[in-house]
Design an enzyme around this catalytic site. Structure first.
Site, PDB file in Angstrom:
ATOM      1  N   SER A  22       1.029  -1.181   0.102  1.00  0.00           N
ATOM      2  CA  SER A  22      -0.042  -0.064   0.258  1.00  0.00           C
ATOM      3  C   SER A  22       0.756   1.364  -0.178  1.00  0.00           C
ATOM      4  O   SER A  22       0.357   2.484   0.039  1.00  0.00           O
ATOM      5  CB  SER A  22      -0.806   0.001   1.081  1.00  0.00           C
ATOM      6  N   HIS A 155     -39.160  24.811 -10.462  1.00  0.00           N
ATOM      7  CA  HIS A 155     -39.544  24.285 -11.443  1.00  0.00           C
ATOM      8  C   HIS A 155     -38.721  24.842 -12.738  1.00  0.00           C
ATOM      9  O   HIS A 155     -39.081  24.559 -14.055  1.00  0.00           O
ATOM     10  CB  HIS A 155     -40.965  24.003 -12.079  1.00  0.00           C
ATOM     11  N   SER A 276     -12.897  26.723 -27.160  1.00  0.00           N
ATOM     12  CA  SER A 276     -13.158  25.537 -28.228  1.00  0.00           C
ATOM     13  C   SER A 276     -11.985  25.385 -29.084  1.00  0.00           C
ATOM     14  O   SER A 276     -11.467  26.198 -29.761  1.00  0.00           O
ATOM     15  CB  SER A 276     -14.510  25.600 -28.741  1.00  0.00           C
ATOM     16  N   LYS A 282     -16.396  30.477 -28.961  1.00  0.00           N
ATOM     17  CA  LYS A 282     -16.810  29.712 -27.551  1.00  0.00           C
ATOM     18  C   LYS A 282     -16.132  30.201 -26.297  1.00  0.00           C
ATOM     19  O   LYS A 282     -14.986  30.754 -26.226  1.00  0.00           O
ATOM     20  CB  LYS A 282     -16.889  28.393 -27.387  1.00  0.00           C
ATOM     21  N   GLU A 289     -18.243  23.277 -14.771  1.00  0.00           N
ATOM     22  CA  GLU A 289     -18.808  21.931 -15.370  1.00  0.00           C
ATOM     23  C   GLU A 289     -17.819  20.655 -14.516  1.00  0.00           C
ATOM     24  O   GLU A 289     -18.453  19.799 -14.308  1.00  0.00           O
ATOM     25  CB  GLU A 289     -18.490  21.793 -16.759  1.00  0.00           C
ATOM     26  N   GLN A 321      -7.530  -1.895   4.089  1.00  0.00           N
ATOM     27  CA  GLN A 321      -6.475  -1.258   3.160  1.00  0.00           C
ATOM     28  C   GLN A 321      -6.915  -0.399   2.259  1.00  0.00           C
ATOM     29  O   GLN A 321      -6.523   0.715   1.832  1.00  0.00           O
ATOM     30  CB  GLN A 321      -5.399  -2.439   2.720  1.00  0.00           C
ATOM     31  N   LYS A 324      -8.078   4.007   2.302  1.00  0.00           N
ATOM     32  CA  LYS A 324      -7.508   5.153   2.130  1.00  0.00           C
ATOM     33  C   LYS A 324      -7.604   5.823   0.728  1.00  0.00           C
ATOM     34  O   LYS A 324      -7.648   6.867   0.484  1.00  0.00           O
ATOM     35  CB  LYS A 324      -5.814   4.968   2.461  1.00  0.00           C
TER      36      LYS A 324
END
Length: 463
Positions: A22, A155, A276, A282, A289, A321, A324
């Site tokens: 580990s 909504h 982009s 863009k 995101e 183990q 972690k």
């Protein structure tokens, strides 16, 4: 040769060695492992289990080892399996038989339980500070937008007018609960397990309270079986982390929506946006995101731990183990998200005029017209129907409520008088909602003061 190899007659298979090790992920706990070992050595010397000179030699060597690890002078090996045996191997190579005495009255089972708690406690302090910095940013921005009117939604449809300050304080409350949850989680982290041994404690006369005091824990674990097999505190942290990430994801979603041309409520800073590869125009909200996307990752870490622990008999099992990597991933992800989200928010420009314009559309003052009629003595359900008819009239005639002339208004109800227009004014609709928890600037100003007092208390709590 393995430190545990006495009863074995063969070397460990290479596949087993790699699969069992580990060190690739638990090496990050070397500081905590050395802290715990130094406290244990000091206690062994205090209790006369080893000599004072041996204790001093062990502690001095451990300090040297830590310094050399930090300077890149020592390398961990898979052969030594984990951080505990790597440190012990370094120690024994340095001071011989005296180093072999350090593990007296201790197991890797209670040692790793100690290390995880020490490491998690250190990380909780950092995350708490990052959360408070986010809360401070929210208060600052909210204070600048007490009178910035915007539409509130249910909504995803325009509902009633509120202010940006009121909207931001909703997130302040979410993160306030997160701080409180984190503080509460820390209470369970603050239990000192060393002395539990492998599962049945030890016959040596240890002073567990002495170790607890040296390491800054609040109390010692009360049962040796539970002391080595408990990972509730890690699950609880990942639960906190999942709820926090859910809040960050909700906020990110709104930022993403608000940054669209369709909303145009915010302008994101170039430093926290990307472009982009094909579309030159863009400007993408990639940071928000990614925060939204990484939320699922933290949920996965929580499910990993819950699934890992769901059927384990007492006490320690090697399955544990696997705790972690999930815990460390949740820690790392939360920290990174908080570290980038706060400056993203700090550099965002809120388009007040656009928000105000949109608040005037969508009949967000319709409920206020119904309340106006109720104040004139009309039952609310009747008022609701009257306003519905007025809204329908506006839709058919491409108007908003405040554009209806009085004569037409009276066709819907004779109770409507010239004072109706004051009640339909968007700013007035917000200003009259003055009850505690409401969006009126006067009320939000008091909420800001209370939030600032709470924030100051939290900032001073662990100094």
């Amino acid at each position: 040769m393995k430190l545990w190899s006495g009863r074995f007659t063969k070397q460990t298979d290479k596949l087993t060695e790699d699969f069992n090790a580990s060190i690739a992920f638990d090496s990050r706990m070397y500081v905590q492992d050395i802290r715990g070992s130094m406290a244990h050595a000091a206690m062994l010397a205090k209790q006369g289990i080893i000599s004072r000179e041996e204790g001093e030699n062990i502690m001095a060597a451990l300090q040297e080892i830590q310094s050399e690890i930090e300077n890149g002078q020592l390398e961990f090996t898979v052969e030594a399996e984990d951080i505990h045996m790597n440190i012990e191997t370094f120690l024994t190579a340095r001071i011989g038989d005296t180093g072999k005495k350090l593990h007296t009255a201790r197991s890797r089972n209670d040692q790793v339980a100690l290390d995880i708690r020490l490491y998690l406690n250190d990380e909780i302090i950092k995350i708490r500070q990052l959360l408070l910095e986010l809360e401070e940013t929210l208060l600052k921005i909210a204070g600048e937008h007490l009178h910035t009117v915007m539409p509130g939604y249910t909504h995803m449809q325009k509902a009633q007018p509120i202010t940006l300050a009121h909207h931001l304080l909703a997130y302040f409350e979410m993160f306030r609960r997160d701080v409180e949850r984190l503080d509460d989680c820390r209470k369970r982290v603050a239990a000192m397990p060393l002395g539990s041994g492998a599962l049945a404690a030890t016959g040596f006369n240890l002073d567990r309270e002495y170790v607890r005091e040296q390491l800054g824990f609040d109390y010692i674990t009360r049962n040796s079986l539970d002391g080595v097999s408990d990972r509730d505190f890690a699950i609880e942290f990942c639960s906190f982390a999942s709820i926090l990430m859910m809040h960050l994801s909700r906020f990110s979603e709104e930022i993403i929506l608000w940054a669209t041309d369709e909303f145009a409520f915010v302008q994101l800073d170039d430093g926290f946006s990307t472009g982009s590869s094909i579309m030159p125009q863009k400007k993408n909200p990639d940071i928000a995101e990614l925060v939204r996307g990484k939320t699922g990752r933290v949920y996965g870490d929580l499910i990993t731990l819950l699934t890992l622990m769901k059927a384990l008999p007492l006490a320690y099992n090697k399955d544990m183990q696997e705790d972690k990597e999930a815990l460390f991933d949740a820690l790392d992800t939360v920290k990174k998200c908080l570290m980038v989200f706060t400056p993203l928010l700090q550099t965002t420009r809120f388009q007040k005029e656009k928000m105000a314009q949109e608040a005037r559309g969508g009949f967000t003052n319709a409920t206020d017209l119904a309340d106006y009629l109720v104040e004139k003595g009309m039952p609310f359900r009747d008022a609701h129907a009257v306003v519905g008819q007025a809204v329908l009239y506006c839709l058919e005639n491409q108007q908003v409520l405040e554009e209806i002339d009085l004569e037409t208004f009276k066709q819907f109800s004779s109770k409507i008088d010239a004072d109706v227009y004051q009640n339909l004014d968007i700013a007035n609709c917000v200003a009259k909602r003055q009850i505690p928890g409401g969006p009126a600037p006067q009320t939000v100003s008091r909420a800001l003061a209370e939030a600032a007092a709470w924030l100051k208390e939290m900032q001073n709590a662990h100094k």
